[in-house]
Design a protein around this motif. Structure first.
Motif, mmCIF file in Angstrom:
data_model
loop_
_atom_site.group_PDB
_atom_site.id
_atom_site.type_symbol
_atom_site.label_atom_id
_atom_site.label_comp_id
_atom_site.label_asym_id
_atom_site.label_seq_id
_atom_site.Cartn_x
_atom_site.Cartn_y
_atom_site.Cartn_z
ATOM 1 N N ARG A 15 12.580 -27.897 19.940
ATOM 2 C CA ARG A 15 11.630 -27.526 21.178
ATOM 3 C C ARG A 15 10.415 -28.089 21.582
ATOM 4 O O ARG A 15 9.487 -27.715 22.394
ATOM 5 C CB ARG A 15 11.569 -25.860 21.230
ATOM 6 N N LYS A 16 10.017 -28.833 20.712
ATOM 7 C CA LYS A 16 8.730 -29.497 20.930
ATOM 8 C C LYS A 16 8.648 -30.366 22.055
ATOM 9 O O LYS A 16 9.684 -30.671 22.463
ATOM 10 C CB LYS A 16 8.247 -30.319 19.677
ATOM 11 N N ARG A 17 7.555 -30.947 22.630
ATOM 12 C CA ARG A 17 7.411 -31.648 23.657
ATOM 13 C C ARG A 17 7.374 -33.089 23.202
ATOM 14 O O ARG A 17 7.668 -34.107 23.834
ATOM 15 C CB ARG A 17 6.136 -31.470 24.223
ATOM 16 N N LEU A 18 6.966 -33.274 22.092
ATOM 17 C CA LEU A 18 6.826 -34.809 21.482
ATOM 18 C C LEU A 18 7.262 -34.565 19.981
ATOM 19 O O LEU A 18 6.626 -33.811 19.286
ATOM 20 C CB LEU A 18 5.320 -35.289 21.655
ATOM 21 N N ARG A 45 18.222 -30.631 26.731
ATOM 22 C CA ARG A 45 16.788 -30.967 27.251
ATOM 23 C C ARG A 45 16.618 -32.486 27.608
ATOM 24 O O ARG A 45 17.378 -33.278 27.156
ATOM 25 C CB ARG A 45 15.973 -30.879 25.967
ATOM 26 N N THR A 47 15.718 -35.702 27.688
ATOM 27 C CA THR A 47 14.939 -36.369 26.582
ATOM 28 C C THR A 47 14.863 -38.012 26.703
ATOM 29 O O THR A 47 15.772 -38.735 27.315
ATOM 30 C CB THR A 47 15.644 -36.090 25.216
ATOM 31 N N LEU A 143 4.572 -38.586 29.022
ATOM 32 C CA LEU A 143 4.419 -37.205 28.753
ATOM 33 C C LEU A 143 3.583 -36.548 29.905
ATOM 34 O O LEU A 143 3.693 -35.470 30.179
ATOM 35 C CB LEU A 143 3.627 -37.060 27.626
ATOM 36 N N TYR A 148 10.480 -35.978 31.427
ATOM 37 C CA TYR A 148 11.145 -35.474 30.158
ATOM 38 C C TYR A 148 10.691 -34.230 29.358
ATOM 39 O O TYR A 148 9.420 -33.858 29.773
ATOM 40 C CB TYR A 148 10.978 -36.638 29.229
ATOM 41 N N GLN A 149 11.588 -33.605 28.956
ATOM 42 C CA GLN A 149 10.977 -32.130 28.330
ATOM 43 C C GLN A 149 10.688 -32.520 26.900
ATOM 44 O O GLN A 149 10.101 -31.747 26.392
ATOM 45 C CB GLN A 149 12.461 -31.423 28.364
ATOM 46 N N LEU A 150 11.296 -33.667 26.351
ATOM 47 C CA LEU A 150 11.118 -34.279 25.080
ATOM 48 C C LEU A 150 11.103 -35.781 25.032
ATOM 49 O O LEU A 150 11.836 -36.373 25.517
ATOM 50 C CB LEU A 150 12.169 -33.749 24.098
ATOM 51 N N SER A 249 2.427 -28.655 20.550
ATOM 52 C CA SER A 249 3.640 -29.021 21.044
ATOM 53 C C SER A 249 4.060 -30.416 20.554
ATOM 54 O O SER A 249 5.125 -30.936 20.794
ATOM 55 C CB SER A 249 3.504 -29.242 22.586
ATOM 56 N N THR A 250 3.302 -31.061 19.722
ATOM 57 C CA THR A 250 3.558 -32.213 18.943
ATOM 58 C C THR A 250 4.079 -32.086 17.451
ATOM 59 O O THR A 250 3.244 -31.173 16.919
ATOM 60 C CB THR A 250 2.390 -33.190 19.205
#
Length: 366
Positions: A15-18, A45, A47, A143, A148-150, A249-250
């Motif tokens: 569920r992270k962004r990066l 997600r 990606t 980002l 992208y969500q991930l 979020s990373t």
């Protein structure tokens, strides 16, 4: 014997962004990065997976014929309804560097002046640290300007990953250094030297100009003058990337095998990441021997022919020994770092060299 527990990645780190995959060479880091992208797509997600590893093994693992700095859709097929898209790309330092020049230059004319500079053309793909910094630039772009969500990052082996992560800080130090101020006036290379030294340096420059076809002082002046107008933009972006890499979020994912040497390297890498303020989500252990302990094996073996019995029992003992060793080293890794074991991928019969095999590999990460 205490055993490291596997957490459920879909509940947390997917569920992270990066996600940044780091580890030593030969542990399957590229495969894990690609599989994480597939697993995230299965979690619906959007990606992207990007590799900064010049070996470009990601292309083969994802079943792509080419891999460039532009997103390439991965042909996941329709086997999983509701699966989100997955794109893959690789760093092209020169193209990203050119794009950064066009973005940060104060005017299009200044951008074209820099791009046309012969020194820039020769050095933009080879400047010390340029690949690492441009990797961070591409990451920032994905980002902040993509859908992208991930984003999953496959870094080079650990020693190069350290250079990659230090790139924003190093750039700031370079831009503030005396060397940049000195190069703003390259004629001082000659005017500030003593008589003999000045004549010697002038002679060397003439020889270099004859060999390279470059008017070194003139091109150096134009090179530095053009970049001087972009220093503020570089510094701002470097600061943003440094914060991005340390954001909640990373998450950094340490990839290893249960081999003692690989585990020792990961423990040291974890220490360096933690001291630098990076957040480590956990460990993915690859090629783990997880041989189940079976009771009454001797009684069962008694049913086999004697010769086969000896061979099978010997193989069983070897696998059981390797399994105990893997549990022991992964437990030691947990004790040293306190990190959760996100996934323990077993030694697979078929290496993930095709997209179908990669999807099976990804099932261990869901």
């Amino acid at each position: 014997m205490k055993e490291a527990r596997v957490t459920h990645p879909s509940h947390s780190f997917l569920r992270k962004r990066l996600l940044v995959c780091v580890g030593t060479g030969g542990v399957g880091k590229t495969t894990v990065a690609a599989a994480l992208g597939v697993a995230a797509a299965l979690q619906r997600r959007r990606t992207a997976v990007i590799t900064f590893d010049p070996a470009r093994r990601l292309k083969d693992a994802l079943g792509l014929t080419r891999l460039t700095t532009e997103p390439h859709p991965v042909p996941l097929g329709s086997s999983s309804p509701g699966m989100e898209s997955l794109d893959a790309m690789a760093l092209d330092t020169k193209r990203v560097f050119d794009a950064v020049v066009r973005r940060f230059a104060p005017t299009p004319a200044v951008a074209e002046q820099i791009l046309a500079n012969r020194l820039y053309q020769q050095l933009s793909n080879e400047l010390g640290g340029s690949a690492e910094y441009m990797a961070m630039e591409k990451l920032h772009e994905l980002l902040h300007h993509a859908h992208y969500q991930l984003v999953v990052v496959d870094t080079p082996p650990s020693s190069h990953a350290r250079e990659l992560l230090a790139a924003p800080t190093r750039l700031g130090e370079l831009l503030a250094s005396r060397a940049v101020n000195f190069l703003k006036s390259p004629a001082s290379l000659l005017s500030g030297s003593g008589g003999v030294a000045r004549l010697t340096l002038a002679a060397v420059l003439k020889v270099l100009e004859r060999w390279t076809g470059l008017s070194l002082l003139q091109d150096l002046a134009g090179f530095v003058e053009g970049f001087e107008s972009m220093i503020a933009g570089f510094q701002t972006r470097a600061d943003e990337v440094a914060k991005l890499l340390r954001a909640p979020s990373t998450g950094f994912v340490l990839v290893t095998t249960p081999e003692p040497d690989a585990v020792a390297t990961v423990i040291e890498l974890h220490r360096e990441l933690r001291e630098s303020g990076f957040r480590v989500s956990g460990v993915v252990a690859n090629r783990v021997v997880a041989f189940p302990h079976r009771r009454n094996v001797d009684a069962e073996a008694a049913l086999w022919p004697a010769r086969l019995q000896r061979k099978l029992l010997a193989n069983y003992a070897d696998l059981e020994t390797l399994s105990r060793r893997d549990r022991r080293t992964l437990s030691a890794l947990h004790d040293a770092t306190g990190l959760p074991l996100l996934a323990a991928v077993p030694m697979l019969r078929e290496p993930p060299q095709s997209l179908a095999a990669l999807q099976r590999f990804a099932s261990y990460l869901e």
